[in-house]
Design an enzyme around this catalytic site. Structure first.
Site, short mmCIF file in Angstrom:
data_model
loop_
_atom_site.label_atom_id
_atom_site.label_comp_id
_atom_site.label_asym_id
_atom_site.label_seq_id
_atom_site.Cartn_x
_atom_site.Cartn_y
_atom_site.Cartn_z
N LYS A 142 0.86 -1.19 0.00
CA LYS A 142 0.00 0.00 0.00
C LYS A 142 0.89 1.23 0.00
O LYS A 142 1.92 1.28 0.70
CB LYS A 142 -0.87 -0.04 1.25
N SER A 150 -9.62 -0.45 7.56
CA SER A 150 -9.11 -0.28 6.20
C SER A 150 -8.43 -1.47 5.55
O SER A 150 -8.07 -1.40 4.39
CB SER A 150 -8.12 0.90 6.16
N SER A 158 -9.44 1.84 3.25
CA SER A 158 -8.58 2.58 2.38
C SER A 158 -7.58 1.71 1.63
O SER A 158 -6.91 2.18 0.72
CB SER A 158 -7.82 3.66 3.16
#
Lengths: 93, 475, 476
Positions: free
Chosen positions: C70, C169, C145
């Site tokens: 990420k 997330s 996210s």
């Protein structure tokens, strides 16, 4: 939240809001703050705040210099404006 | 004379002598090339985390102990939030609600007696970087960013500028003895802000004015003296004191209002989530206790009590820990305390000063000084020889016994050689000889001087005088 | 050879040589064009870094496996944009500890995956760079996210990816995309290298194609790190006292769940019972406070954590401004998206003098209240089964799921962050041709219990990959 409060808060946070943003953000912020007021109902008598969830206490670092530091020149070069030795910004005074 | 009561408080920041910064493993050093002691952590890069330095905590607890504080069993770091280019994260990791020490006190000498003032708190924090202003730009050097700072906050217990100055000198001496700070105000390793308020006697604290830019304890005294006068005049002429921050201007010898947006900084303190509370355990506190030293004030008293030194000499001895340790090593080895002290204060300081040396890094090792004193005490040498040997030790890094032999300084005790020199001097100065015989003592000094010169200062003055007088059949 | 052995061979076949890496590079780009999970693709660079750091290449089960990271987690020499314009063109000079440990085990980071800006959001729509699509239905969000991480795994581009979980997330995108999503115990995985959003709430998490993969990755990355003083060996040292048949807590009140999710929740409970485990109904009295408490604390910490983004030392800076303060203000105004600005303003406000008591401090005390309740529940049950999100993956620009609604919907995930306990989101199959995920929560440091339970529930199988998944198409 009223506009003035929002502007003060934005100033503290060093974010410059454009006029069209102010109205829009003011609504969103107010929605959230109203929602936060739900917390007033909770009975928190005698409770201490949780400042560190599950953290181990008293972890410390020995006073020994980094054995493999990243070359400092590389770090200085990351500044959008630099003279090789310093990070350069518009004059502060 | 003063119709007003003065209340002065001090906020002192000291740079701790840790090898690395307080929250990262970068080297902590003064004067290195800009931006060479930096890493992603102290630069506040994305994703980095602070790691607290054990040595910094230890030194903080030591100062807390020395200042008689209640030491925290559960000390917490907090974020103080404000934006400034020298603050890499735009928050400072500091302490607020639970600092290392609170409610302490400190005793120091001032105005010929002792005074105690209260310590509000001491807390550990990180320093900001440096900024140099250059034309249209400001240049940032983050070597200093993240270095260990210990802040000591006093209560407004000083009643005069002199007290504040005396306190600072005592405090500086104390932290140097502890080995936690070098106390160098010019380099910024000890910084002081002062606050002062005045009020009619008995009316309590007045409106507080803060003063910054005080780079020596002398400036502290002068700035406070100036402020007292300025505030007194303002009040007497019916004005009001504004609560503000003023800067001391050494050139103009006055304080000047800062007139910046210093007003109402909302720092929004909250506990630092990246550093768990520090709970000093037994091993840690033992380490702290073992590292404590006898503090200067107490040691001075002991010098007076145990060694019968005068106030002045005792004060001199404890000025630096090394000097005090040196002195005690020396007197433990059966050297007379008063003699040793006088020699240290007089000749030694002078000769070290001439050579820009510190006692701690000079060839005058304790054992050499001991032997020198012993030779003096048992008559092997007299004072002038001792002085010469002292210089030779410093210049040649050699033991006094060896130097004594090598330089042939023993010769000057030989009365026969001395008698020859005296004969020569007398015969060269017949008028002076006559004057002495007639009772003019001034000429004695002159002839003695000639003898000393001829013997290259190595003659024993007592012996010279006595032989000279004998020769001239004078008294 | 079993499913896992075959998969491992497949992945290693993509990373073993320079030619294979180049081929893999092309493959990822081709398949990723459909979903835009990646912000940066560079398997060759990943191999270069991996070679520098590998200690025991062949031995580890992760050796030779590619993974996505990420883009708020630092990989040396790769960009670290955090999905924000303010870090445009910033290249990380260091590796996050979790990444470094994976490198030591011989795994290769092949690229950075998309996210909501600074981890703030539940759909990955808040990225300043790209919009990532759900591989199951490209008109729908992958969740957030860590949407890029979940989409990359579900689309068969990588077998696992690192994400971050501050309020759900990792778990919510895993549920939306049909992958496994682990939020570890707070402190069990070092946060060093994770661009901070909410320091006391967030964890580096794992999204993967099987329980086994999740476990293998967790075992490599967890453990105390000297660079993170909140990290601990709790999971390393944990001895599980719970034995099967497990007792699983199940919510008595499931109001507000979409029919598909409600049905799945019920079915999962029944499946658990059919295994011979016990179901115990629990109620969470603090449930109505979890979301406001979460957002109060998270935004407060975020307001401080994001203060460093000013364009002074790195990242994007507004040029040609002669006053330093204006430069900072304008950089932040133009560099941050709306959601980030909103949270910074909120966070600054709740810490302000005069307001801190009623907001921030109150929220931290409620946090204690919630912790006490959860601890008490765990004296009766071994794990808690919860839904992850009230709905399945919603559509882009959904009118029902406004940013505000999305926040309210965090009610099932934030508890694990507030209390620090671990939680594993696992796929249960499809409804309406879309994945539904459920989560199991367990006491602090008991990830192994979660893995054991999930292994049994999954019958040892890998996830069902989205249609057209790369490793299905390109594999045998």
């Amino acid at each position: 939240m009223d506009i003035e409060e929002l502007k003060t808060t934005a100033s503290l946070a060093m974010v410059e809001l454009h006029d069209d943003e102010v109205a829009r953000l003011s609504d969103s912020v107010s929605d959230m703050l109203n929602y936060f007021s739900l917390m007033q109902k909770a009975d928190i008598t005698g409770l201490e705040p949780t400042t560190h969830a599950l953290a181990e206490y008293s972890t410390v670092r020995e006073d020994i210099a980094n054995s493999n530091p990243i070359p400092s020149g590389n770090l200085v070069e990351n500044a959008p404006e630099n003279d090789g030795n310093h990070i350069v910004i518009p004059n502060v005074l | 004379m003063a119709m007003f009561q003065t209340f002065v408080g001090l906020e002192i920041h000291i740079h701790l002598l840790t090898k690395t910064k307080v929250f990262c493993g970068c080297k902590s050093a003064y004067g290195d090339k800009p931006n060479t002691n930096i890493c992603p952590v102290c630069l506040g890069y994305p994703g980095v985390l602070p790691t607290v330095n054990r040595e910094a905590l230890k030194m903080s607890y030591m100062v807390g102990k020395a200042m008689n504080c209640e030491l925290s069993q559960h000390t917490l770091f907090e974020r103080k939030n404000y934006f400034y280019p020298d603050m890499t994260k735009n928050y400072q990791i500091t302490q607020f609600s639970d600092p290392v020490g609170v409610n302490g006190w400190y005793e120091f000498e001032t105005g010929g007696s002792r005074k105690q003032i209260r310590i509000h708190d001491i807390h550990l924090e990180e320093d900001a970087g440096k900024m140099i202003h250059d034309g249209n730009s400001s240049l940032l050097d983050d070597n200093r960013a993240g270095t260990s700072l210990l802040e000591v906050v006093t209560e407004p217990d000083f009643s005069s500028s002199e007290e504040a100055e005396d306190f600072l000198q005592s405090f500086r001496r104390m932290v140097r003895h502890l080995g936690v700070c070098d106390g160098n105000m010019e380099e910024g390793s000890l910084r002081c802000d002062a606050n002062i308020s005045i009020n009619k006697k008995g009316k309590g604290l007045g409106t507080k004015v803060e003063i910054k830019n005080l780079n020596s304890s002398r400036f502290v005294r002068k700035a406070l003296q100036y402020e007292y006068k300025r505030q007194a005049k303002t009040i007497k002429t019916g004005g009001k004191i504004i609560q503000e921050t003023r800067l001391w201007n050494e050139e103009k010898q006055k304080t000047r209002s800062m007139r910046t947006k210093e007003a109402a900084h909302d720092y929004r303190y909250f506990p630092e989530p990246d550093i768990p509370p520090f709970i000093p355990d037994e091993a840690f506190m033992q380490n702290v206790n073992q590292s404590m030293v006898e503090l200067p004030l107490a040691r001075k008293q002991r010098m007076i009590d145990a060694y019968f030194l005068t106030e002045e000499l005792a004060g001199f001895i404890v000025e630096e820990k090394f000097r005090a340790d040196f002195f005690e090593t020396v007197v433990t080895d059966d050297v007379d305390a008063a003699t040793a002290a006088k020699w240290l204060k007089g000749e030694t300081v002078k000769q070290l000063g001439r050579r820009n040396m510190e006692l701690s890094d000079s060839p005058l090792l304790a054992i050499r000084f001991i032997n020198l004193m012993k030779m003096l005490a048992d008559g092997t040498i007299h004072a002038n020889i001792a002085r010469q040997l002292l210089e030779l030790i410093l210049d040649q890094d050699e033991d006094p016994e060896i130097l004594l032999e090598r330089e042939g300084l023993t010769g000057s005790d030989d009365n026969a050689e001395l008698a020859e020199i005296i004969d020569l001097v007398v015969s060269n100065n017949p008028e002076a000889a006559v004057q002495i015989q007639e009772g003019n003592t001034k000429a004695v000094g002159f002839l003695m001087g000639q003898v000393m010169k001829a013997s290259q200062g190595s003659a024993d003055p007592k012996a010279v005088r006595s032989l000279l007088m004998q020769k001239l059949n004078a008294k | 050879m079993n499913e896992f052995g075959q998969a491992t061979l497949f992945w290693r076949g993509l990373t073993g040589s320079v030619e294979q890496l180049q081929k893999y590079n092309k493959l990822i780009k081709k398949y990723d064009a459909e979903i835009s999970a990646f912000l940066e693709i560079n398997p060759e660079l990943g191999a270069e870094i991996s070679k520098k750091n590998t200690e025991s290449y062949a031995a580890s089960p992760l050796s030779g496996l590619p993974f996505g990271v990420k883009d708020n987690i630092a990989v040396e020499k790769f960009p670290l944009t955090c999905g924000s314009k303010i870090l445009d063109s910033f290249i990380s000079p260091y590796n996050a500890t979790a990444v470094a440990r994976l490198l030591s085990a011989g795994a290769l980071p092949v690229g950075k995956v998309n996210l909501d800006e600074f981890g703030m959001g539940s759909s990955t729509e808040n990225s300043a760079y790209k919009t990532t699509a759900n591989p199951w239905d490209k008109s729908r969000v992958p969740g957030g996210s860590s949407g890029g991480s979940a989409a990359a795994v579900a689309a068969g581009l990588v077998p696992f990816a690192l994400g971050s979980d501050t309020g759900g997330s990792v778990r919510q995108p895993a549920a939306f995309c049909g992958t496994y999503g682990l939020k570890p115990t707070y402190g069990s995985v070092s946060r060093y290298g994770l661009a901070a959003y909410a320091s006391s709430l967030e964890c580096v998490g794992v999204l993967a194609d099987s329980v086994e993969m999740t476990k293998n990755v967790f075992n490599v990355i967890n453990g105390k790190d000297p660079m993170d003083q909140t990290s601990s060996n709790g999971s390393v040292n944990f001895t599980d006292t719970a034995k099967q048949p497990y007792t699983i807590g199940v919510l008595s009140n499931t109001e507000g769940l979409d029919p598909a999710v409600a049905e799945t929740y019920r079915e999962t409970s029944e499946k658990i019972e059919s295994l011979g485990w016990k179901i115990r109904e629990i109620s969470l009295n603090t449930q109505e406070y979890v979301v406001p408490a979460y957002y109060t604390i998270a935004t407060a910490e975020a307001s401080a954590n994001l203060a460093r983004y000013t364009g002074i030392r790195y990242g994007m800076r507004e040029k040609d401004i002669t006053d330093h303060e204006s430069m900072v203000r304008l950089t932040r105004e133009n560099g941050f998206g709306d959601e980030v600005k909103l949270r910074i303003l909120l966070g600054t406000y709740v810490l302000r003098s005069g307001f801190q008591d009623q907001y921030y401090i109150r929220a931290q005390k409620i946090r204690t209240l919630i912790r006490n309740e959860i601890n008490k529940i765990f004296t009766d049950v071994d794990m808690i089964l919860m839904p992850v999100f009230p709905t399945q993956a919603f559509s882009f620009g959904s009118k029902e799921m406004t940013p505000f609604q999305q926040k309210l919907a965090d009610k099932y995930t934030v508890t694990a962050n507030l209390t620090g306990i671990p939680s594993l989101s696992f796929p249960t199959g499809l409804k309406n041709n879309l994945p539904v995920g459920m989560q199991l929560m367990a006491p602090a440091f008991s990830e192994n219990r979660l893995f054991k339970a999930a292994e049994i529930l999954s019958e040892g199988k890998q996830i069902q990959l989205a249609p057209g998944a790369m490793c299905k198409e390109e594999g045998e």
